[in-house]
Design a protein around this motif. Structure first.
Motif, mmCIF file in Angstrom:
data_model
loop_
_atom_site.group_PDB
_atom_site.id
_atom_site.type_symbol
_atom_site.label_atom_id
_atom_site.label_comp_id
_atom_site.label_asym_id
_atom_site.label_seq_id
_atom_site.Cartn_x
_atom_site.Cartn_y
_atom_site.Cartn_z
ATOM 1 N N PRO A 33 0.792 -1.244 0.000
ATOM 2 C CA PRO A 33 0.000 0.000 0.000
ATOM 3 C C PRO A 33 0.820 1.287 0.000
ATOM 4 C CG PRO A 33 -0.920 -1.579 1.548
ATOM 5 C CD PRO A 33 0.411 -2.132 1.111
ATOM 6 N N PHE A 34 2.088 1.237 0.371
ATOM 7 C CA PHE A 34 2.859 2.490 0.413
ATOM 8 C C PHE A 34 4.199 2.401 -0.323
ATOM 9 C CE2 PHE A 34 3.822 0.062 4.236
ATOM 10 C CZ PHE A 34 5.200 0.132 4.348
ATOM 11 N N ILE A 35 4.366 1.385 -1.174
ATOM 12 C CA ILE A 35 5.594 1.242 -1.954
ATOM 13 C C ILE A 35 5.252 1.308 -3.447
ATOM 14 C CG2 ILE A 35 7.451 -0.335 -2.617
ATOM 15 C CD1 ILE A 35 7.931 0.836 0.065
ATOM 16 N N PRO A 36 5.910 2.193 -4.223
ATOM 17 C CA PRO A 36 5.693 2.178 -5.680
ATOM 18 C C PRO A 36 6.219 0.880 -6.280
ATOM 19 C CG PRO A 36 7.492 3.681 -5.093
ATOM 20 C CD PRO A 36 6.851 3.251 -3.806
ATOM 21 N N ILE A 37 5.440 0.288 -7.163
ATOM 22 C CA ILE A 37 5.748 -1.033 -7.704
ATOM 23 C C ILE A 37 6.288 -0.901 -9.123
ATOM 24 C CG2 ILE A 37 4.828 -3.318 -8.210
ATOM 25 C CD1 ILE A 37 2.584 -2.737 -6.208
ATOM 26 N N THR A 38 7.520 -1.344 -9.325
ATOM 27 C CA THR A 38 8.140 -1.416 -10.648
ATOM 28 C C THR A 38 8.935 -2.718 -10.731
ATOM 29 O OG1 THR A 38 10.239 -0.354 -10.043
ATOM 30 C CG2 THR A 38 8.398 1.106 -10.648
ATOM 31 N N PRO A 39 9.309 -3.150 -11.929
ATOM 32 C CA PRO A 39 10.130 -4.368 -12.028
ATOM 33 C C PRO A 39 11.507 -4.234 -11.399
ATOM 34 C CG PRO A 39 9.041 -3.928 -14.122
ATOM 35 C CD PRO A 39 8.817 -2.722 -13.255
ATOM 36 N N GLN A 40 11.958 -2.991 -11.151
ATOM 37 C CA GLN A 40 13.285 -2.780 -10.568
ATOM 38 C C GLN A 40 13.255 -2.571 -9.061
ATOM 39 O OE1 GLN A 40 12.203 -0.764 -13.292
ATOM 40 N NE2 GLN A 40 13.104 -2.228 -14.725
ATOM 41 N N VAL A 41 12.075 -2.587 -8.453
ATOM 42 C CA VAL A 41 11.980 -2.247 -7.041
ATOM 43 C C VAL A 41 12.707 -3.261 -6.157
ATOM 44 C CG1 VAL A 41 9.814 -3.502 -6.636
ATOM 45 C CG2 VAL A 41 10.355 -1.484 -5.255
ATOM 46 N N GLY A 42 12.832 -4.489 -6.630
ATOM 47 C CA GLY A 42 13.436 -5.523 -5.803
ATOM 48 C C GLY A 42 14.927 -5.361 -5.585
#
Length: 295
Positions: free
Chosen positions: A217-226
């Motif tokens: 709920p409070f983290i922007p989600i992208t393929p590079q977030v990991g």
């Protein structure tokens, strides 16, 4: 510095640090039992975030409820990755001993594969997964506190306690501890070491799956977030002590506090660089980590 700002930085640092400790919990478990660096740990977190996103988008399921689906899925994925991808590498080594660099390169390949498949499937756009819970923030004395961070931090403590109790009081937990201490002796005692490895890797992925849904709920989600979370998880695990459940939380809180306080004096990216300096300094003084046992 204003005492109010300093105290607020401490509070935020503890919450963020506990959250980081919870994310690193699965990596610490895998590291302590299999003696390999799971470089794809952050990629599994990214998959958990996207699982929460798509469950909400397609099924209207709140991120917090998606834990009930994401955790078993991540366990199954981790079990299969260990059994099909990493297991053959272990079996090729004599006496079930893995060369760390071989496993590191293998999991790095898994990381690159997962991240690029996610980029191809979902695109580079930033996604968000708002929760239906209208809790927002609350006041802790004079300090506004983000409720979602409190939930994630509290969940990290609950997960750490649950894993510790499970390892101490169940047959599989005792088998995992025995394998972590001496895999050869465990095998000679009748423990199915490959099964223990599969379950441990699956459990580590399930833990990061739970935390992924809770921070969605409070983290922007992208393929590079990991990638960022993967690197920080590695720092937290080594700093706290490899294989130590409590060490993961302690290491996470130390890093969270240091970065939160340093950000009051320098830019946030610079504070992250300083945390690496703290990491190196502590390991020079205590190589086994804060909660690790010297060998």
């Amino acid at each position: 510095m204003d005492l109010y700002i300093l105290t607020y930085a401490w509070l935020n640092g503890i919450l963020v640090g506990a959250m980081l400790g919870g994310i690193a919990l699965g990596l610490s478990l895998i590291f302590g039992v299999l003696r390999i660096v799971n470089f794809a740990h952050g990629s599994f977190l990214m998959l958990a975030l996207y699982t929460a996103f798509w469950l909400q988008k397609l099924g209207g399921i709140d991120p917090y409820l998606s834990v009930l689906i994401a955790a078993p899925l991540m366990f199954a994925l981790g079990y299969c990755v260990q059994c099909i991808v990493i297991g053959p590498l272990i079996r090729r080594e004599r006496a079930l001993v893995v060369e760390p660099i071989s496993a590191l390169l293998l999991t790095a390949g898994v990381c690159i594969l997962i991240d690029n498949l996610a980029l191809m499937a979902f695109g580079p756009n930033v996604r968000s997964t708002p929760s239906a819970l209208r809790v927002g923030s609350f006041m802790l004395g004079p300090f506004p506190v983000n409720s979602f961070r409190v939930i994630a931090a509290a969940a990290a403590l609950v997960l750490a306690t649950g894993v510790w109790l499970w390892l101490a009081r169940t047959d599989m937990g005792r088998a995992i501890r025995a394998t972590a201490q001496n895999r050869d002796a465990a095998a000679m005692s009748g423990i199915d070491v490959p099964l223990v490895y599969n379950v441990t890797f699956g459990l580590g992925c399930a833990l990061v799956g739970v935390m992924g849904c809770l921070i969605a709920p409070f983290i922007p989600i992208t393929p590079q977030v990991g990638l960022t979370f993967g690197i920080k998880s590695f720092i937290v695990v080594v700093l706290g002590g490899i294989g130590s459940i409590a060490g993961s939380l302690v290491g996470g809180i130390v890093i969270g506090l240091f970065e939160s306080l340093a950000a009051q004096f320098v830019a946030t990216p610079t504070a992250s660089i300083f945390s690496l300096g703290l990491f190196i300094l502590i390991l020079l003084v205590r190589p086994q980590g804060l909660m690790g046992v010297a060998k």
